[in-house]
Design a protein around this motif. Structure first.
Motif, PDB file in Angstrom:
ATOM      1  N   SER A   1     -29.195 -79.011 -37.506  1.00  0.00           N
ATOM      2  CA  SER A   1     -30.111 -79.884 -36.777  1.00  0.00           C
ATOM      3  C   SER A   1     -31.540 -79.386 -36.896  1.00  0.00           C
ATOM      4  CB  SER A   1     -29.710 -79.978 -35.304  1.00  0.00           C
ATOM      5  OG  SER A   1     -29.908 -78.749 -34.670  1.00  0.00           O
TER       6      SER A   1
ATOM      7  N   ASN B   1     -35.212 -79.907 -34.691  1.00  0.00           N
ATOM      8  CA  ASN B   1     -35.908 -80.415 -33.508  1.00  0.00           C
ATOM      9  C   ASN B   1     -37.405 -80.253 -33.715  1.00  0.00           C
ATOM     10  OD1 ASN B   1     -33.540 -80.991 -32.078  1.00  0.00           O
ATOM     11  ND2 ASN B   1     -33.370 -78.854 -31.444  1.00  0.00           N
TER      12      ASN B   1
ATOM     13  N   THR C   1     -37.914 -76.427 -34.810  1.00  0.00           N
ATOM     14  CA  THR C   1     -36.834 -75.453 -34.818  1.00  0.00           C
ATOM     15  C   THR C   1     -35.747 -75.975 -35.743  1.00  0.00           C
ATOM     16  OG1 THR C   1     -37.323 -74.848 -32.533  1.00  0.00           O
ATOM     17  CG2 THR C   1     -35.184 -74.175 -33.412  1.00  0.00           C
TER      18      THR C   1
ATOM     19  N   HIS D   1     -32.051 -75.330 -37.234  1.00  0.00           N
ATOM     20  CA  HIS D   1     -30.813 -74.609 -36.981  1.00  0.00           C
ATOM     21  C   HIS D   1     -30.017 -74.547 -38.283  1.00  0.00           C
ATOM     22  CE1 HIS D   1     -31.544 -74.881 -32.673  1.00  0.00           C
ATOM     23  NE2 HIS D   1     -31.836 -76.153 -32.859  1.00  0.00           N
TER      24      HIS D   1
ATOM     25  N   LYS E   1     -28.738 -68.568 -38.025  1.00  0.00           N
ATOM     26  CA  LYS E   1     -30.102 -68.301 -37.582  1.00  0.00           C
ATOM     27  C   LYS E   1     -30.793 -69.594 -37.164  1.00  0.00           C
ATOM     28  CE  LYS E   1     -34.324 -66.051 -38.893  1.00  0.00           C
ATOM     29  NZ  LYS E   1     -34.779 -64.810 -39.368  1.00  0.00           N
ATOM     30  N   ASP E   2     -31.737 -69.452 -36.243  1.00  0.00           N
ATOM     31  CA  ASP E   2     -32.636 -70.539 -35.881  1.00  0.00           C
ATOM     32  C   ASP E   2     -34.037 -70.142 -36.333  1.00  0.00           C
ATOM     33  OD1 ASP E   2     -30.556 -71.842 -34.695  1.00  0.00           O
ATOM     34  OD2 ASP E   2     -31.106 -71.289 -32.660  1.00  0.00           O
TER      35      ASP E   2
ATOM     36  N   HIS F   1     -37.953 -70.945 -36.102  1.00  0.00           N
ATOM     37  CA  HIS F   1     -38.910 -71.649 -35.244  1.00  0.00           C
ATOM     38  C   HIS F   1     -40.325 -71.436 -35.773  1.00  0.00           C
ATOM     39  CE1 HIS F   1     -40.587 -73.415 -31.622  1.00  0.00           C
ATOM     40  NE2 HIS F   1     -41.464 -72.432 -31.623  1.00  0.00           N
TER      41      HIS F   1
END
Length: 107
Positions: free
Chosen positions: A36, A38, A53, A55, A59-60, A62
């Motif tokens: 995803s 965002n 961000t 996904h 890991k994410d 940002h």
């Protein structure tokens, strides 16, 4: 991939939505496993802020950017995101390559 674009104190028009999704498609083509994305677009006084961000598995990522113009903030955000995505991809490829190197028996 699930793309979510929201605006804080700013209306997300179709033009902005198309611009953001086009820019993110260019960056996200590096990964097959993006779950995803965002995106938050906001306005605070005279500053236009864009943050994202991403996904991915494990890991994410940002990134945020601020500029006087919303489109310039989106451009700067995608440039930063592109660098971080390439860095993460290189790190995972190096890691997988090193693990195979250590598993081979040496004569």
């Amino acid at each position: 991939m699930n793309l979510n674009i929201t605006g804080h104190h700013v209306e997300v028009t179709d033009a902005i939505r198309d611009y953001v999704s086009g820019k993110l498609d260019r960056v996200i083509r590096h990964f097959d496993n993006v779950t995803s994305v965002n995106v938050i677009l906001s306005v605070e006084k005279l500053d236009q802020k864009a943050e994202v961000t991403v996904h991915v598995r494990g890991k994410d990522i940002h990134v945020e950017s601020t500029d006087a113009d919303m489109y310039a903030a989106i451009d700067a955000m995608t440039d930063k995101l592109d660098r971080q995505v390439l860095k993460y991809k290189q790190k995972t490829n190096d890691h997988h390559h090193d693990s195979h190197k250590h598993q081979t028996p040496e004569a």
